[in-house]
Design a protein around this motif. Sequence first.
Motif, short mmCIF file in Angstrom:
data_model
loop_
_atom_site.label_atom_id
_atom_site.label_comp_id
_atom_site.label_asym_id
_atom_site.label_seq_id
_atom_site.Cartn_x
_atom_site.Cartn_y
_atom_site.Cartn_z
N ILE A 94 3.01 17.37 19.21
CA ILE A 94 1.23 17.99 18.42
C ILE A 94 1.71 18.95 17.52
O ILE A 94 1.73 19.37 17.73
CB ILE A 94 0.64 17.64 19.19
N LEU A 95 1.51 18.23 15.69
CA LEU A 95 1.26 19.04 14.66
C LEU A 95 -0.05 18.62 13.82
O LEU A 95 -0.68 17.73 13.75
CB LEU A 95 2.40 19.06 14.09
N TYR A 96 -0.98 19.69 14.05
CA TYR A 96 -1.79 19.62 13.64
C TYR A 96 -1.76 19.82 11.84
O TYR A 96 -1.56 20.66 11.56
CB TYR A 96 -3.50 21.35 13.69
N THR A 97 -2.85 19.37 11.12
CA THR A 97 -2.81 18.95 9.51
C THR A 97 -4.61 19.33 9.02
O THR A 97 -5.35 18.22 10.23
CB THR A 97 -2.08 18.25 9.10
N SER A 98 -4.77 19.24 8.24
CA SER A 98 -5.86 18.78 7.86
C SER A 98 -6.20 17.18 6.82
O SER A 98 -5.11 17.13 6.58
CB SER A 98 -5.98 19.88 6.27
N GLY A 99 -7.24 17.42 7.15
CA GLY A 99 -7.55 15.69 6.47
C GLY A 99 -9.06 16.20 6.38
O GLY A 99 -9.52 17.58 5.45
N THR A 100 -10.31 14.80 5.56
CA THR A 100 -11.29 15.00 4.88
C THR A 100 -12.46 15.47 5.58
O THR A 100 -13.17 15.48 5.36
CB THR A 100 -11.60 13.37 4.39
N THR A 101 -12.10 15.76 7.31
CA THR A 101 -13.65 16.05 7.80
C THR A 101 -13.13 17.64 8.16
O THR A 101 -11.62 18.19 8.02
CB THR A 101 -13.41 15.35 9.02
N GLY A 102 -14.06 18.92 8.94
CA GLY A 102 -13.48 19.93 9.21
C GLY A 102 -12.80 20.73 10.08
O GLY A 102 -12.07 20.86 10.21
N LYS A 103 -11.99 19.05 11.18
CA LYS A 103 -11.63 19.15 12.31
C LYS A 103 -10.40 18.96 11.80
O LYS A 103 -10.14 17.68 11.56
CB LYS A 103 -12.10 18.37 14.02
N PRO A 104 -9.06 19.98 12.12
CA PRO A 104 -7.92 19.43 11.77
C PRO A 104 -7.28 17.99 12.57
O PRO A 104 -7.97 18.62 13.81
CB PRO A 104 -7.35 21.02 11.97
N LYS A 105 -6.55 17.50 12.35
CA LYS A 105 -6.36 16.24 13.52
C LYS A 105 -4.64 16.80 14.43
O LYS A 105 -3.62 17.18 13.38
CB LYS A 105 -5.84 14.89 12.29
N GLY A 106 -4.35 16.44 14.89
CA GLY A 106 -3.77 16.19 15.67
C GLY A 106 -2.59 15.39 15.86
O GLY A 106 -3.01 14.44 16.16
N VAL A 107 -1.88 15.46 14.89
CA VAL A 107 -0.82 14.42 15.38
C VAL A 107 0.20 14.57 15.59
O VAL A 107 0.83 14.71 16.38
CB VAL A 107 -0.50 14.50 13.62
N VAL A 108 0.11 13.33 16.21
CA VAL A 108 0.88 13.12 17.96
C VAL A 108 2.76 13.03 17.19
O VAL A 108 2.57 10.89 16.99
CB VAL A 108 0.45 12.12 18.81
N HIS A 109 3.66 13.09 17.41
CA HIS A 109 4.86 12.31 17.52
C HIS A 109 5.56 12.34 18.63
O HIS A 109 5.54 12.67 19.58
CB HIS A 109 5.84 12.82 15.98
N SER A 110 6.69 10.45 18.02
CA SER A 110 6.95 10.48 19.46
C SER A 110 8.28 11.57 19.37
O SER A 110 9.12 11.91 19.08
CB SER A 110 8.04 8.82 19.38
N THR A 111 9.17 10.87 20.85
CA THR A 111 10.51 11.33 20.47
C THR A 111 11.50 10.01 20.56
O THR A 111 11.98 10.84 19.23
CB THR A 111 11.11 11.21 22.07
N GLY A 112 11.76 9.03 20.86
CA GLY A 112 12.65 8.24 20.14
C GLY A 112 13.04 8.08 18.28
O GLY A 112 13.14 8.18 17.80
N GLY A 113 11.85 7.34 18.19
CA GLY A 113 11.60 6.56 16.74
C GLY A 113 12.08 7.91 15.92
O GLY A 113 12.48 7.90 15.14
N TYR A 114 10.47 8.79 16.35
CA TYR A 114 11.16 10.31 15.63
C TYR A 114 12.43 11.27 15.54
O TYR A 114 13.18 11.15 14.06
CB TYR A 114 10.19 11.88 15.90
N MET A 115 13.53 11.26 16.69
CA MET A 115 14.81 11.85 16.78
C MET A 115 15.86 10.75 15.41
O MET A 115 16.39 11.33 14.88
CB MET A 115 15.00 11.82 17.18
N VAL A 116 15.31 9.54 15.62
CA VAL A 116 15.58 8.73 14.71
C VAL A 116 15.72 8.91 12.99
O VAL A 116 16.84 8.79 12.36
CB VAL A 116 15.91 7.47 15.18
#
Length: 644
Positions: free
Chosen positions: A260-282
């Motif tokens: 999970i990696l948090y990043t800023s968005g358009t609301t006050g609460k940062p978003k926990g961006v979720v990345h997968s294992t297979g597709g991400y590594m490829v």
Amino acid sequence: MQEERLESLLQENRMFKPTSEFTAQANIRTPEIYEMGQEHLSFWEKQAERLDWFEPWKKTLEWSPPFAQWYLGGKLNASYNCLDRHLRDWHRNKAALIFEGENGDSRILTYQDLHREVSQLANVLKSLGVGKGDRVTIYLPMIPEAVISMLACARIGAPHSVVFGGFSSDALRDRINDAQAKVVITSDGSFRRGSIVPLKENADIALQDVTCVEHVIVVQRTAHQVNMQENRDIWYHEALKTASLDCPPVPMDAEDMLFILYTSGTTGKPKGVVHSTGGYMVGVSTTHDWVFDLKEEDVYWCTADVGWITGHSYIVYGPLANGATVVLYEGSPDYPNKDRYWEIIEKYQVSILYTAPTAIRSFMKWGPSYPQRRDLSSLRLLGTVGEPINPEAWMWYYKYIGGEHCPIVDTWWQTETGMIMMAPLPGITPLRPGSCTGPFPGVKIEVVDKTGKPVPKGGGGYLAIREPWPAMLRNIYGDPQRFEKTYFGEWPGIYFTGDGAKWDKDGNFWVLGRVDDVINVSGHRIGTMEVESALVDHPLVAEAAVIGKTHEIKGQALTAFITLKEGSEIYPTLIDELKKHVVRKIGALARPEDIFFTAELPKTRSGKIIRRLLRDIAEGRALGDIATLADTSAVNFLKAMYQD
Ligand code: WTA
């Protein structure tokens, strides 16, 4: 203003074709690769073969917008792909990490060293009860243990959430709570321009309002005194002493969460961006290989922090999956001198440098004498990321750092895309200063209008991604509705990037920057709402509006407009106090450059703040004088001008 900048960019007609020498040795030499990329599925199916799979996947893609699944049924482990498979031959003795501390200390870890320490730490995590699916928050400086911690989590299938060491304890607390982390890995401190950033102390404060964390692993870096809480805190070096070297990697489903990696968005609460294992590594290993034209003997240096996506994808997972030698530098570019980067390049004979336009603009300001006093002849390729690069900075980078012989790959992508989405392939793509050229093979990006229809070449609009890609984010942690609304809410099935862009008649993309309420300060994404909530949290503040003002070095700087509560008085130190308040709530990266007080904020009839007006005021275009804004009639007058 943005339009003006874009028009001048589009007049930019310098072009640099790949030299025949470069093309002759390039990993990708033939333009047919783009045609192959048109066959989206077979293209990405082929690329997946570069990884080691414990079990092959059965289906390449399952796309039910907004949810994509890639390489269904496949099993693999990211840490195995970054480490174990390189131990089979001589690569076991290849330098994986070359670490340079801010104080000049250095440490080199071979693939075997890294494998050993990762396995040990993974065993320590297991002994603390961390298992597959449990989240671990990592709050560390740029030291080898940061990479080791990420890979140790990956080894046992525990998703990590790395929090940039520049974030404050409040920001850390929110991210730990959102992820419900079981363990935090931090260090006693971090060296920054000769002083110590008290990471453990920050973590202690953050943990006062956290109940999910059972243990804290503390790396000794600065060796200054810290509090160790009994039964909760453990020294990293002590725990490793007795940890077994043997830790089999857990086979993960291709779709299992890697991080999970948090990043800023358009609301006050940062978003926990979720990345997968297979597709991400490829995605990250393919792009790292082709965009950086990686060779066995390269010394590759990406100057980002591992706390950002660039560090995840292009310091850790992409390069290590490809068996690269990676330089990791702890400190700042001007410590102890303004030639520190060039000193490091000379010292380790770095051949590929990947950095950000904001850094390049600082180097330009400091002048060419700093790079000129060092031998940079080992460099053969340069890259940039994080924000649009202005052609003057591109040319300076090309001339003074690249010695007019290194191609520059301007890479456009996002935390959410996981991998580089647009960039030249340096052996075949002509370079255009200021343009990231076009999409990577197998990626379909368009400039579209408000309805999601592609605009003709030569036109401008929103940057959108038409087809799913392997490394795309899978979700926002715990908030699938926000995921759908943010990225696929505009046009069903089409990913909205939040960026504006034009494409020219040759198909080159000219990215303008964010069109939402996100500001890019020195390549860091900051949500205006986050800073506004931090300001409103101050007892005297009634309302706040934050905008990005054009800045010579940072690209954009934060400017805040504030109204105070009834009866509150402005006093001389208030501005400073408010800035400090934001630093405490978020971190130094969000400190407003300027703060202005006003009697009211200009709003539309529906109550939306007219940011364009505030931006024009901050940049001196609207009536010039900020003071007039404190007068209600002036605000109404300005509002009327901008109402259309
Ligand atoms: C901007 C960083 C122009 C863009 C990898 C994007 C760029 C945001 C470029 C993502 C580039 C990144 N040219 N703009 N080469 N690279 N951006 O999530 O606005 O920190 O949406 O990911 O940075 O920032 P993030």
